[in-house]
Scaffold this active site. Structure first.
Site, PDB file in Angstrom:
ATOM      1  N   SER A   4      -1.951  -5.165  -5.288  1.00 51.07           N
ATOM      2  CA  SER A   4      -1.748  -3.733  -5.489  1.00 51.07           C
ATOM      3  C   SER A   4      -1.662  -3.261  -6.925  1.00 51.07           C
ATOM      4  O   SER A   4      -0.821  -2.447  -7.300  1.00 51.07           O
ATOM      5  CB  SER A   4      -0.499  -3.307  -4.720  1.00 51.07           C
ATOM      6  OG  SER A   4      -0.828  -2.175  -3.991  1.00 51.07           O
TER       7      SER A   4
ATOM      8  N   GLY B 291      -7.710  -5.977  -8.818  1.00 48.79           N
ATOM      9  CA  GLY B 291      -8.447  -6.148  -7.561  1.00 48.79           C
ATOM     10  C   GLY B 291      -8.040  -7.390  -6.800  1.00 48.79           C
ATOM     11  O   GLY B 291      -8.784  -7.902  -5.979  1.00 48.79           O
TER      12      GLY B 291
ATOM     13  N   TYR C 292     -11.947  -1.888   5.110  1.00 47.71           N
ATOM     14  CA  TYR C 292     -10.577  -1.429   5.356  1.00 47.71           C
ATOM     15  C   TYR C 292     -10.611  -0.154   6.196  1.00 47.71           C
ATOM     16  O   TYR C 292      -9.930  -0.048   7.219  1.00 47.71           O
ATOM     17  CB  TYR C 292      -9.880  -1.172   4.005  1.00 47.71           C
ATOM     18  CG  TYR C 292      -8.441  -0.761   4.140  1.00 47.71           C
ATOM     19  CD1 TYR C 292      -7.417  -1.697   4.099  1.00 47.71           C
ATOM     20  CD2 TYR C 292      -8.088   0.580   4.318  1.00 47.71           C
ATOM     21  CE1 TYR C 292      -6.093  -1.319   4.242  1.00 47.71           C
ATOM     22  CE2 TYR C 292      -6.767   0.964   4.459  1.00 47.71           C
ATOM     23  CZ  TYR C 292      -5.774   0.011   4.411  1.00 47.71           C
ATOM     24  OH  TYR C 292      -4.463   0.390   4.558  1.00 47.71           O
TER      25      TYR C 292
ATOM     26  N   ASP D  23       2.243   0.082   0.044  1.00 42.04           N
ATOM     27  CA  ASP D  23       2.176  -0.378  -1.351  1.00 42.04           C
ATOM     28  C   ASP D  23       2.900   0.581  -2.285  1.00 42.04           C
ATOM     29  O   ASP D  23       3.728   0.182  -3.111  1.00 42.04           O
ATOM     30  CB  ASP D  23       0.716  -0.500  -1.804  1.00 42.04           C
ATOM     31  CG  ASP D  23      -0.054  -1.501  -0.974  1.00 42.04           C
ATOM     32  OD1 ASP D  23       0.582  -2.203  -0.172  1.00 42.04           O
ATOM     33  OD2 ASP D  23      -1.285  -1.574  -1.119  1.00 42.04           O
TER      34      ASP D  23
HETATM   35  C1  GLA Z   1      -3.653  -2.403   1.447  1.00 42.85           C
HETATM   36  C2  GLA Z   1      -3.178  -0.971   1.730  1.00 42.85           C
HETATM   37  C3  GLA Z   1      -1.838  -0.956   2.474  1.00 42.85           C
HETATM   38  C4  GLA Z   1      -1.853  -1.881   3.686  1.00 42.85           C
HETATM   39  C5  GLA Z   1      -2.424  -3.248   3.324  1.00 42.85           C
HETATM   40  C6  GLA Z   1      -2.617  -4.112   4.533  1.00 42.85           C
HETATM   41  O1  GLA Z   1      -2.804  -3.029   0.531  1.00 42.85           O
HETATM   42  O2  GLA Z   1      -3.046  -0.243   0.521  1.00 42.85           O
HETATM   43  O3  GLA Z   1      -1.506   0.376   2.833  1.00 42.85           O
HETATM   44  O4  GLA Z   1      -2.554  -1.293   4.734  1.00 42.85           O
HETATM   45  O5  GLA Z   1      -3.683  -3.148   2.666  1.00 42.85           O
HETATM   46  O6  GLA Z   1      -1.401  -4.392   5.122  1.00 42.85           O
END
Ligand code: GLA
Length: 415
Positions: free
Chosen positions: A146, A142, A242, A192
């Protein structure tokens, strides 16, 4: 169990062959049987050097896979049972390959795995047996670098290898993203999963998220390292915020498209398709200071990404550092996804003379920031930033210097 994890984390940094041996030993201790059928894989975390919150707006991003990873050992069973266990959170979860998988809160991290399985099955790739899998990870959970995409892509890659499914790395990235959207209900972009599946050692990747065209850009600034700074903030509501940002961008796009149509112009396909000039021409049709700020971030950030790739190619780290900082400021003031913890890391990092630049990385709302620091000053940098951060925030951040590594792959036993 804690000692095993500490030892595995140490081996992950120092001796990959020994790590592979130890992971296999742990697997046999847990599941018994014959080690010859056990396969080992790794899947890295990522940093995003620049290009934040624009992958889902058709923008360009500049991420890199790093040398912190999730590791997994997996073996086919002779029946249809599936067993998952994780050395960090011991306790078995079991399912059956014939289950119709759906998200259940109590399934915890296994939701990421079941989501991948469900999508592979929907696409006609059904494993013909059950399997058992054991996970270990040196990626802070977290933390905004990623860990979840590493798990998704690593697991998808492992299943495809184990069962001989012919699925390309780019498809693996898309399966990971689809699982986030449909199974986890997070409407993430592709960045990611793409960099985790496609990363290359010592290279950043310039990725056009509209066309999925990509280009590797060598990172050979031998004297500089990226330091990852984890706020250690408990991220609450990060997923819903988000999704909120994503829908604000969608609203802004629709308003601008309607205005363009009304003026007899061909409408843009995504926010990052706007030039700065067009943004200034059309911003009034948004009738909202918030939507205006969100759109401005997308347009300016997209331009910064191209400049940053150019700066890296020219080995102009002063310029790269300035662009990182401008990106943070835009994410703080226009996109509003930073918060006091990330802003404190940013402010403190830029005070250190051996730091070329810093910014939040990933989704924000807590999570991690990165700083580009001279290799001889890394310890001093961490000490100074930690001290100031702890004093202001009331608890400590965590830090590590990383190198740029390969995307998801086989963990070799004779590395
Ligand atoms: C997270 C999402 C990505 C991207 C970033 C912000 O990591 O998984 O797809 O949008 O946020 O750039």
């Amino acid at each position: 169990m804690k000692e095993i994890c500490t030892e595995l984390a140490r081996l992950a940094e120092t001796d990959k062959a020994a790590l592979a041996g130890e992971l296999k030993r742990q697997f046999i201790e847990r599941y018994g049987g014959d080690p010859s059928g056990v396969r080992l894989f790794f899947s890295p975390a990522r940093i995003n050097i620049i290009g934040e919150h624009i992958d889902y707006n058709g923008g360009k991003v500049f991420p890199a896979a790093i040398d912190r990873a999730l590791y997994l050992a997996i073996r086919k069973r002779s029946d249809s049972k599936i067993v998952y266990d994780d050395l960090r959170f011991p306790g078995e979860f079991s399912f059956d390959i014939n289950d119709s998988f759906s998200y259940k809160k109590e399934n915890d991290y296994c939701n990421y795995l079941n989501g991948i399985l469900k999508i592979l099955k929907d696409r006609g790739h059904t494993p013909d047996t059950g399997f058992e899998a054991l996970f270990f990870s040196s990626i802070p959970a977290g933390g905004g670098i990623s860990s979840s995409s590493a798990l998704e892509c690593g697991f998808a890659y492992a299943l495809c290898s184990l069962y001989g499914f012919d699925v390309s790395r780019i498809e693996i990235a898309k399966i990971g993203q689809q699982s986030e959207h449909e199974f986890m209900n997070v409407k993430c972009g592709i960045m990611d999963q793409f960099i985790i599946a496609m990363g290359r050692k010592d290279n950043a990747m310039l990725l056009d998220c509209d066309t999925l065209e990509y280009e590797y850009v060598p990172f050979d600034a031998a004297d500089y390292r990226f330091v990852v700074m984890n706020t250690n903030k408990k991220r609450q509501l990060a997923d819903s915020k988000y999704n909120e940002r994503r829908s604000e961008c969608m609203q802004a796009l629709e308003l601008i498209q309607a205005e363009m149509r009304a003026k007899g112009k061909t409408p843009i396909q995504n926010l990052c398709g706007l030039t700065l000039e067009q943004f200034n021409e059309y911003k009034d049709c948004l009738h909202s200071p918030v939507l205006e700020k969100r759109a401005r971030h997308c347009v300016t950030e997209n331009a910064r990404v191209l400049q940053a790739a150019q700066a890296l190619r020219a080995n102009n780290l002063d310029e790269l550092g300035k662009l990182l900082e401008a990106s943070h400021v835009s994410l703080r003031d226009d996109y509003e996804v930073t918060g006091i913890e990330l802003d404190t890391l940013f402010e403190q990092a830029r005070k250190i003379p051996e730091c070329k630049g810093a910014r939040m990385t990933g989704a924000g709302f807590g999570g991690c920031a990165i700083a580009l620091v001279h290799k001889d000053a890394v310890d001093h940098f961490i000490e100074q930033v930690q001290q100031a951060y702890t004093q202001k925030i009331g608890y400590a951040a965590s830090f590590f210097a990383c190198s740029i590594g390969d995307g998801t792959g086989v963990l070799a036993e004779n590395a």
